[in-house]
Design a protein around this motif. Sequence first.
Motif, short mmCIF file in Angstrom:
data_model
loop_
_atom_site.label_atom_id
_atom_site.label_comp_id
_atom_site.label_asym_id
_atom_site.label_seq_id
_atom_site.Cartn_x
_atom_site.Cartn_y
_atom_site.Cartn_z
N GLU A 46 15.68 41.76 47.21
CA GLU A 46 14.57 41.96 48.08
C GLU A 46 13.61 43.17 47.49
O GLU A 46 12.50 43.27 47.64
CB GLU A 46 15.37 42.82 49.60
CG GLU A 46 16.06 42.02 50.47
CD GLU A 46 17.23 41.60 49.93
OE1 GLU A 46 17.62 42.12 48.66
OE2 GLU A 46 18.01 41.12 50.61
N ASN A 47 14.32 44.24 46.59
CA ASN A 47 13.36 45.41 46.16
C ASN A 47 12.36 44.46 45.08
O ASN A 47 11.37 44.90 44.80
CB ASN A 47 14.28 46.31 45.34
CG ASN A 47 14.77 47.36 46.57
OD1 ASN A 47 14.55 47.03 47.74
ND2 ASN A 47 15.31 48.11 46.03
N GLN A 48 13.02 43.51 44.44
CA GLN A 48 12.33 42.90 43.22
C GLN A 48 11.20 42.02 43.82
O GLN A 48 10.16 41.76 43.31
CB GLN A 48 13.21 41.71 42.43
CG GLN A 48 14.31 42.64 41.61
CD GLN A 48 15.36 41.72 41.14
OE1 GLN A 48 15.05 40.38 40.87
NE2 GLN A 48 16.45 41.98 40.32
N GLU A 49 11.49 41.47 45.21
CA GLU A 49 10.47 40.46 45.66
C GLU A 49 9.33 41.51 46.19
O GLU A 49 8.37 41.24 46.08
CB GLU A 49 11.08 39.77 46.87
CG GLU A 49 11.90 38.59 46.40
CD GLU A 49 12.69 37.95 47.48
OE1 GLU A 49 12.48 38.48 48.61
OE2 GLU A 49 13.41 37.03 47.38
N LEU A 50 9.57 42.59 46.67
CA LEU A 50 8.64 43.75 47.09
C LEU A 50 7.77 43.96 45.99
O LEU A 50 6.41 44.11 46.13
CB LEU A 50 9.45 44.87 47.69
CG LEU A 50 8.46 46.19 48.15
CD1 LEU A 50 7.50 45.60 49.09
CD2 LEU A 50 9.15 47.33 48.51
N VAL A 51 8.21 44.40 44.93
CA VAL A 51 7.74 44.62 43.70
C VAL A 51 6.58 43.62 43.32
O VAL A 51 5.43 43.66 43.01
CB VAL A 51 8.24 45.38 42.74
CG1 VAL A 51 7.45 45.54 41.15
CG2 VAL A 51 9.15 46.39 42.71
N ALA A 52 7.04 42.59 43.43
CA ALA A 52 6.22 41.22 43.04
C ALA A 52 5.06 41.02 43.97
O ALA A 52 4.07 40.53 43.82
CB ALA A 52 7.23 40.14 43.09
N ALA A 53 5.26 41.37 45.25
CA ALA A 53 4.21 41.36 46.06
C ALA A 53 3.38 42.32 46.44
O ALA A 53 2.36 42.09 47.39
CB ALA A 53 5.04 40.83 47.64
N LEU A 54 3.53 43.53 45.88
CA LEU A 54 2.70 44.72 45.99
C LEU A 54 1.37 44.43 45.67
O LEU A 54 0.84 43.87 44.81
CB LEU A 54 3.28 45.81 45.35
CG LEU A 54 4.53 46.55 45.62
CD1 LEU A 54 4.82 47.48 44.52
CD2 LEU A 54 4.04 47.15 46.91
N GLU A 55 0.40 44.93 46.68
CA GLU A 55 -0.97 44.96 46.48
C GLU A 55 -1.40 46.22 45.49
O GLU A 55 -0.88 47.15 45.67
CB GLU A 55 -1.88 45.14 47.66
CG GLU A 55 -1.64 43.70 48.36
CD GLU A 55 -2.57 44.01 49.84
OE1 GLU A 55 -3.18 45.22 49.91
OE2 GLU A 55 -2.37 43.07 50.51
N HIS A 56 -2.36 45.83 44.78
CA HIS A 56 -2.80 47.15 43.95
C HIS A 56 -3.35 48.27 44.62
O HIS A 56 -4.22 48.15 45.04
CB HIS A 56 -3.92 46.56 42.82
CG HIS A 56 -3.74 47.42 41.53
ND1 HIS A 56 -4.34 48.87 41.47
CD2 HIS A 56 -3.66 47.23 40.19
CE1 HIS A 56 -4.46 49.11 40.35
NE2 HIS A 56 -3.96 48.35 39.49
N GLY A 57 -2.55 49.33 44.50
CA GLY A 57 -3.05 50.65 45.44
C GLY A 57 -3.63 51.70 44.49
O GLY A 57 -3.91 52.65 45.10
N GLY A 58 -3.95 51.53 43.30
CA GLY A 58 -4.20 52.64 42.46
C GLY A 58 -4.06 52.34 40.96
O GLY A 58 -3.31 51.32 40.68
N VAL A 59 -4.45 52.95 40.19
CA VAL A 59 -4.46 52.88 38.61
C VAL A 59 -2.73 53.31 38.36
O VAL A 59 -2.40 54.45 38.73
CB VAL A 59 -5.37 53.84 37.79
CG1 VAL A 59 -4.97 53.54 36.42
CG2 VAL A 59 -6.60 53.25 38.14
#
Length: 480
Positions: A438-451
């Motif tokens: 679940e955590n791996q999938e979350l990181v894979a789906a993250l939208e770019h929120g900053g540099v």
Amino acid sequence: MAASTDSRMSMQTVIADILNEKLCPGHLQALKTFTASLRDQEYRDAVQGEAFCSLLKVLSRLLDELQDASDEEDQGLQLQMTAECFRGQRNACVQSTRNQGLLRELGFIEVSIKLLRLLQTITVESTDGILEPLRCGIQFLGNLAVGNQVCKDDIWQLSFPNLFQQLLSADDEKVVSYTAMVLHTCLDEAKVEQLAEPNNIDLALRVMELCRTQPDLDWTVLIATQHFVSSSSLVENMYTGMSHLERVTLLELLSAQLGEGDLKEDGAIPPSVARFLACCFQKGCAAVLTLASGSASNDEEALTVISLLDVLCEMTSDHRQFMFLQDHPDLLSTTVELLEQVHALGKASKNVFSTAQNFSSFSPDGDSSSSSPSISFKAHLIRLIGNLCHNNTDNQNKVRELDGIPLILDNCNIDSNNPFIIQWSVFAIRNLLEHNKENQELVAALEHGGVADYSALKELGFQVEERDGSLLLKPVRKDS
């Protein structure tokens, strides 16, 4: 060379003669000769109990005359002879269990301690006249106590807590050091618990004050690390009665001991101390937020929180006996929420929690010269989160539910206010992703929120690709 039988008999007679004559410089010289003879082990082993009986009578006479002293010249000689008696007693005890027992049985402890108490009340023009017998008397107690439990118990009974407190408060570094040595020698588990009692806690607090004000005084540091930290009741009672700066001293000693990685049975930190410190961190952690205002009014309280965090980081790093902190109620939640708060404060305006690129304040070895106590605070929060999530699925999931994963990724940037924050972020993300789909999938789906320096994730075996404004996490190919 050992003294002859005739000279030993002569010396005993001379000491006995002191009791029947008005004190004079010749008597002082006779004591010095006896003291010098006692440096010889063969002489120490052969000296008769009658000689010590005579010496005790001399010491008792000096006690009586100092109590009634009116002539300053006589007092000066009495003080010198007192110091010489103490030197002789000190020398007699060196590597001699027999002499330790003889001196105890004859009553030297009681008379010596009465003299030490009296010496602190005498006023003389030159303080050296008082300091010399004080120092020698304390050294005698130290030599008497070494390796002799019965003597330790007698000294403790007659000196605790008032005499120890008085001597540790003396305005002389050697008196304080020698007293700390005696206290360290006498302490055991039962005596430490006596120190924890409300009526006696001031003595423990004085030791900790000396750890703060005189950090080079080894004996007080040894008392704290080898005895104090092993008692949860003493740690809790001391902590409650301490100023914030004194708490920081205690926490720094704990952190240094943990950092050595060799927690022996003596001085072992019990689990109850770890729980207590975790509760203190949770209760007071909001104080660190005041640093963002730039006001120095709460710096000491904030520094205590920072020191508590350092200890918790050390406790949860390769110390199996403290890994129960992973299940400490709300510790993980508090840490994630605090990271979120300081990160938000740093973004809202320029303050100590803001990301900075000022590396001119760093020395070549990587240490910051900044005076701000907040240096590395965010990095250490992330470190603690990573520790609490190591091989712990429940905590991995909890961080995800608290939106802690994107928060940590957003801190994966070079920051001169937080050296090594990238490394600690990488460490935390590794522990959060390990065996957690679940955590791996979350990181894979993250939208770019900053540099963010997502290339650091490559160390974890992943690569991050940006596609249509989103971040995709993929395993690193072996040939990449």
